[in-house]
Enzyme design. Sequence first.
Site, mmCIF file in Angstrom:
data_model
loop_
_atom_site.group_PDB
_atom_site.id
_atom_site.type_symbol
_atom_site.label_atom_id
_atom_site.label_comp_id
_atom_site.label_asym_id
_atom_site.label_seq_id
_atom_site.Cartn_x
_atom_site.Cartn_y
_atom_site.Cartn_z
ATOM 1 N N SER A 24 0.802 -1.228 0.000
ATOM 2 C CA SER A 24 0.000 0.000 0.000
ATOM 3 C C SER A 24 0.840 1.285 0.000
ATOM 4 O O SER A 24 0.496 2.238 -0.725
ATOM 5 C CB SER A 24 -0.968 -0.003 1.182
ATOM 6 O OG SER A 24 -1.911 -1.015 1.007
ATOM 7 N N SER A 69 -5.592 -2.459 9.047
ATOM 8 C CA SER A 69 -5.623 -3.873 8.664
ATOM 9 C C SER A 69 -5.507 -4.733 9.908
ATOM 10 O O SER A 69 -5.590 -4.227 11.033
ATOM 11 C CB SER A 69 -4.540 -4.164 7.613
ATOM 12 O OG SER A 69 -4.801 -5.427 7.028
ATOM 13 N N LYS A 73 -9.115 -4.373 12.393
ATOM 14 C CA LYS A 73 -10.272 -3.998 11.572
ATOM 15 C C LYS A 73 -11.593 -3.919 12.345
ATOM 16 O O LYS A 73 -12.446 -3.117 12.015
ATOM 17 C CB LYS A 73 -10.425 -4.969 10.397
ATOM 18 C CG LYS A 73 -9.432 -4.716 9.279
ATOM 19 C CD LYS A 73 -9.696 -5.664 8.119
ATOM 20 C CE LYS A 73 -8.921 -5.261 6.895
ATOM 21 N NZ LYS A 73 -9.269 -6.063 5.714
ATOM 22 N N ASN A 94 -11.603 -0.729 7.020
ATOM 23 C CA ASN A 94 -10.219 -0.743 6.517
ATOM 24 C C ASN A 94 -9.727 0.643 6.123
ATOM 25 O O ASN A 94 -8.566 0.802 5.756
ATOM 26 C CB ASN A 94 -10.034 -1.748 5.370
ATOM 27 C CG ASN A 94 -10.524 -1.217 4.036
ATOM 28 O OD1 ASN A 94 -11.329 -0.293 3.990
ATOM 29 N ND2 ASN A 94 -10.051 -1.798 2.955
ATOM 30 N N ASP A 109 -12.829 -3.211 0.746
ATOM 31 C CA ASP A 109 -12.476 -4.506 0.135
ATOM 32 C C ASP A 109 -13.571 -5.004 -0.823
ATOM 33 O O ASP A 109 -13.277 -5.476 -1.926
ATOM 34 C CB ASP A 109 -12.238 -5.579 1.208
ATOM 35 C CG ASP A 109 -10.891 -5.401 1.890
ATOM 36 O OD1 ASP A 109 -9.970 -4.843 1.276
ATOM 37 O OD2 ASP A 109 -10.756 -5.838 3.059
ATOM 38 N N ALA A 134 -16.231 -16.831 4.856
ATOM 39 C CA ALA A 134 -17.040 -15.819 5.543
ATOM 40 C C ALA A 134 -16.202 -15.122 6.609
ATOM 41 O O ALA A 134 -16.695 -14.734 7.656
ATOM 42 C CB ALA A 134 -18.271 -16.471 6.159
ATOM 43 N N GLY A 135 -14.906 -14.991 6.337
ATOM 44 C CA GLY A 135 -14.043 -14.206 7.219
ATOM 45 C C GLY A 135 -14.119 -12.743 6.793
ATOM 46 O O GLY A 135 -15.148 -12.301 6.263
ATOM 47 N N GLY A 136 -13.048 -11.999 7.002
ATOM 48 C CA GLY A 136 -13.044 -10.571 6.670
ATOM 49 C C GLY A 136 -13.341 -10.334 5.195
ATOM 50 O O GLY A 136 -14.243 -9.557 4.847
#
Length: 288
Positions: A24, A69, A73, A94, A109, A134-136
């Site tokens: 980033s 991050s 989060k 985020n 995201d 089904a996480g972040g």
Amino acid sequence: MTERIDGHTILIGLMAYPIRHSMSPTMHNNAFAKLGLNYAYLAFEVTNETLPAAIQSIRTLDMRGSNISMPNKQKVIPLLDKLDPAAKMIGAVNTIVNDDGILTGYTTDGIGFMKSLDDEGLDIRGHKMTLAGAGGAGTAIAVQAALDGVSEMSIFNRHDASWENAKRNVDLLNEKTNCKATLHELENRDDLKAEIADSFIYTDATGVGMKPLENETLVTDPSWFRKDLIVFDTVYAPRTTKLMQVAEQAGVAHVFNGLGMMLEQGAAAFKLWTGKEMPVDYIRNILF
Ligand code: NAD
């Protein structure tokens, strides 16, 4: 860089741990330089313990904002003044924007996922998606895709710590969006095969395919994939995952890794801070 930094330079942060590997800073600082914008983007190692002081420093130093991050989060939410509706639904942030001391949390995201498909001329709105994970990342993708108009979603997860999340995501979509969502067990192979066969796009947001699972994929049989299916893996290291290899063996035309999503989630944050479009093609050439 030194030519750009002066007494007026505005700071934007990235607060996470570990974070030194992140692309980033390269992405945003090159975009600022290209557009002649007087901002600087720096990565800071921030843990759950140091997060409250780090967030307060956004106000104290009059920073324009920050990316957030892992592992921060979710933990950051009570420290902010406002939440964007999608961030509220997703339960994670985020990106923070500081408007005169008022900190608003966003999540980009899911926007990055949708935009990366738009960039390829692929519109999944009005269609069905099968989504593993089904996480972040899986949650951000599910919520944004549903808000943007994906009409049906079959969400698969294994019975681990994210199973409750998967249940929550399905309920959330059915209650708060027009997307019809159903919950499925990843262990049920026949069910996964049938749902993929009935879908416009199959998205893997589990991280299977990334180190240390780089030799693994949830779908091993190319016959599960039609040529006109879209296959999207959120992993971007390695560039070609096992899942992508299986899709390519099947002759699938539209096979993607997570690089486009990563780039576009950054572009969405860039726009929130600066009001300007990130020069994504220029940045893509620098990063990849
Ligand atoms: P997370 O830990 O929050 O969630 C992981 C998910 O994968 C859960 O649903 C879990 O049940 C599932 N999972 C984990 N191991 C599994 C296994 N062996 N078999 C089946 N399911 C399994 O992680 P996350 O932050 O959601 O990240 C997931 C992936 O998405 C990672 O590969 C990450 O690099 C990628 N990602 C990409 C971008 C991008 O911009 N391209 C952004 C965020 C995350």
